[in-house]
Motif scaffolding. Structure first.
Motif, PDB file in Angstrom:
ATOM      1  N   VAL A  47       0.843  -1.207   0.000  1.00 44.37           N
ATOM      2  CA  VAL A  47       0.000   0.000   0.000  1.00 44.37           C
ATOM      3  C   VAL A  47       0.876   1.254   0.000  1.00 44.37           C
ATOM      4  O   VAL A  47       0.646   2.188  -0.771  1.00 44.37           O
ATOM      5  N   MET A  48       1.885   1.256   0.848  1.00 41.10           N
ATOM      6  CA  MET A  48       2.789   2.416   0.893  1.00 41.10           C
ATOM      7  C   MET A  48       3.425   2.647  -0.480  1.00 41.10           C
ATOM      8  O   MET A  48       3.554   3.780  -0.934  1.00 41.10           O
ATOM      9  N   ARG A  49       3.827   1.538  -1.129  1.00 41.32           N
ATOM     10  CA  ARG A  49       4.503   1.660  -2.430  1.00 41.32           C
ATOM     11  C   ARG A  49       3.587   2.346  -3.441  1.00 41.32           C
ATOM     12  O   ARG A  49       3.994   3.262  -4.140  1.00 41.32           O
ATOM     13  N   ASP A  50       2.325   1.917  -3.470  1.00 38.95           N
ATOM     14  CA  ASP A  50       1.370   2.505  -4.419  1.00 38.95           C
ATOM     15  C   ASP A  50       1.071   3.962  -4.066  1.00 38.95           C
ATOM     16  O   ASP A  50       1.093   4.834  -4.925  1.00 38.95           O
ATOM     17  N   GLU A  51       0.798   4.212  -2.789  1.00 38.51           N
ATOM     18  CA  GLU A  51       0.337   5.552  -2.414  1.00 38.51           C
ATOM     19  C   GLU A  51       1.448   6.599  -2.450  1.00 38.51           C
ATOM     20  O   GLU A  51       1.173   7.777  -2.666  1.00 38.51           O
TER      21      GLU A  51
ATOM     22  N   ARG B   7      10.336   5.547  -3.321  1.00 39.60           N
ATOM     23  CA  ARG B   7      10.368   4.096  -3.546  1.00 39.60           C
ATOM     24  C   ARG B   7      10.154   3.412  -2.207  1.00 39.60           C
ATOM     25  O   ARG B   7      10.798   3.791  -1.226  1.00 39.60           O
ATOM     26  N   VAL B   8       9.295   2.419  -2.166  1.00 40.38           N
ATOM     27  CA  VAL B   8       9.091   1.646  -0.931  1.00 40.38           C
ATOM     28  C   VAL B   8       9.518   0.207  -1.204  1.00 40.38           C
ATOM     29  O   VAL B   8       9.007  -0.440  -2.118  1.00 40.38           O
TER      30      VAL B   8
ATOM     31  N   ASP C  21      12.689  -5.547  -8.864  1.00 36.36           N
ATOM     32  CA  ASP C  21      11.262  -5.670  -8.587  1.00 36.36           C
ATOM     33  C   ASP C  21      11.094  -5.691  -7.067  1.00 36.36           C
ATOM     34  O   ASP C  21      11.564  -6.609  -6.394  1.00 36.36           O
ATOM     35  N   GLN C  22      10.427  -4.659  -6.560  1.00 37.49           N
ATOM     36  CA  GLN C  22      10.475  -4.461  -5.105  1.00 37.49           C
ATOM     37  C   GLN C  22       9.287  -5.037  -4.347  1.00 37.49           C
ATOM     38  O   GLN C  22       9.060  -4.692  -3.197  1.00 37.49           O
ATOM     39  N   GLN C  23       8.521  -5.909  -4.944  1.00 37.55           N
ATOM     40  CA  GLN C  23       7.318  -6.375  -4.261  1.00 37.55           C
ATOM     41  C   GLN C  23       7.644  -6.971  -2.884  1.00 37.55           C
ATOM     42  O   GLN C  23       7.034  -6.628  -1.892  1.00 37.55           O
ATOM     43  N   ASN C  24       8.609  -7.856  -2.870  1.00 40.13           N
ATOM     44  CA  ASN C  24       9.092  -8.376  -1.589  1.00 40.13           C
ATOM     45  C   ASN C  24      10.452  -9.014  -1.873  1.00 40.13           C
ATOM     46  O   ASN C  24      10.516 -10.139  -2.366  1.00 40.13           O
TER      47      ASN C  24
END
Ligand SMILES: NC(=O)c1ccc[n+]([C@@H]2O[C@H](COP(=O)([O-])OP(=O)(O)OC[C@H]3O[C@@H](n4cnc5c(N)ncnc54)[C@H](OP(=O)(O)O)[C@@H]3O)[C@@H](O)[C@H]2O)c1
Length: 235
Positions: free
Chosen positions: A168-172, A179-180, A227-230
């Motif tokens: 959520v932080m990454r999107d918002e 970048r999150v 790719d920063q998803q996790n």
């Protein structure tokens, strides 16, 4: 441009190694804020790092229990007033008390969530309210947040929340140019790992400096191409 980094849980383990790397990095970091509770370990480790770095970087010690939301909000306000923008935030402080379901004490569950989930949220939200514009936020989750582990209910649940909250932080925060990064280490030789796996030989697993090196890379320019998803870091 000179940058400021704030690392929570920087008294030892992954956080201390990250402070070390960022203080010596070429990311234009001129101030590194190390946050943890008061302890002899923190005193000694901070003094050693300060002596090693000399005048090349300003090291700041912030003593606060991040599980105490009111105290954390006061500390954030003071740090922002004194040092201005926090460009790099590493939400690393973590707590665990692994017990089977029958033995979970609700207050301890709340403490786990306060340190592992509400503290990173509070740091980000309070700094946003103060007008802070982050370059990069790194939230330290865990591989235990990807798959629940038997006997680790509270810890696994808290780290799953960190992974989800980071999305959520990454999107918002994209619109602010922030970048999150969510980073999930596997087993790493630290005090926290000793609580989770007391029988394990720490020399056989990943060391905190390995994780710190990946954190530094993710904060730097190369990080934008991952790719920063996790980001999973494990042996
Ligand atoms: N080690 C592993 O195998 C592993 C694997 C996956 C994820 N992680 C995560 O990596 C992060 C760093 O842990 P670590 O392994 O480096 O453990 P560590 O060496 O035990 O360090 C934990 C840090 O968190 C701080 N902390 C804990 N409770 C705090 C509180 N209430 N207020 C302020 N600071 C607090 C500790 O500081 P004080 O106690 O001095 O205040 C310490 O600096 C944690 O989020 C952990 O969940 C670790």
């Amino acid at each position: 441009m000179s940058k400021t980094a704030l690392i929570t849980g920087a008294s030892k383990g992954i956080g201390l190694e990250t402070a070390h790397r960022l203080a010596a990095s070429d990311l234009d970091i001129t101030t590194v804020i190390l946050m943890a509770r008061q302890s002899d370990d923190f005193d000694a480790n901070f003094a050693a790092l300060d002596a090693e770095m000399g005048d090349s970087v300003t090291l700041v010690r912030s003593i606060v229990d991040v599980g105490d939301r009111d105290a954390l909000i006061v500390a954030i306000g003071e740090l922002y007033a004194a040092h201005g923008t926090i460009h790099y935030l590493v939400n690393n402080a973590g707590y665990t008390n692994p017990v089977p379901i029958h033995q979970v004490d609700f207050e301890d569950f709340e403490r786990t969530m306060a340190v592992n989930v509400y503290a990173p949220f509070t740091l980000v939200q309070e700094l946003l309210h103060l007008g802070n514009r982050f370059d990069v936020i790194v939230n330290i989750a865990s591989t235990a947040g990807i798959n629940g582990r038997s006997g680790w209910l509270t810890y696994s649940a808290s780290k799953a929340a960190v992974i989800n909250m980071s999305e959520v932080m990454r999107d918002e925060l994209k619109i602010y140019g922030t970048r999150v990064v969510c980073l999930s280490p596997g087993r790493t030789a630290t005090a926290l790992r000793r609580v989770l796996a007391p029988e394990e030989d720490p020399s056989t697993i990943m060391q905190p400096q390995h994780v710190a090196q990946v954190i530094e890379t993710m904060l730097g320019p190369t990080g934008q191409y991952v790719d920063q998803q996790n980001v999973i870091v494990r042996q």
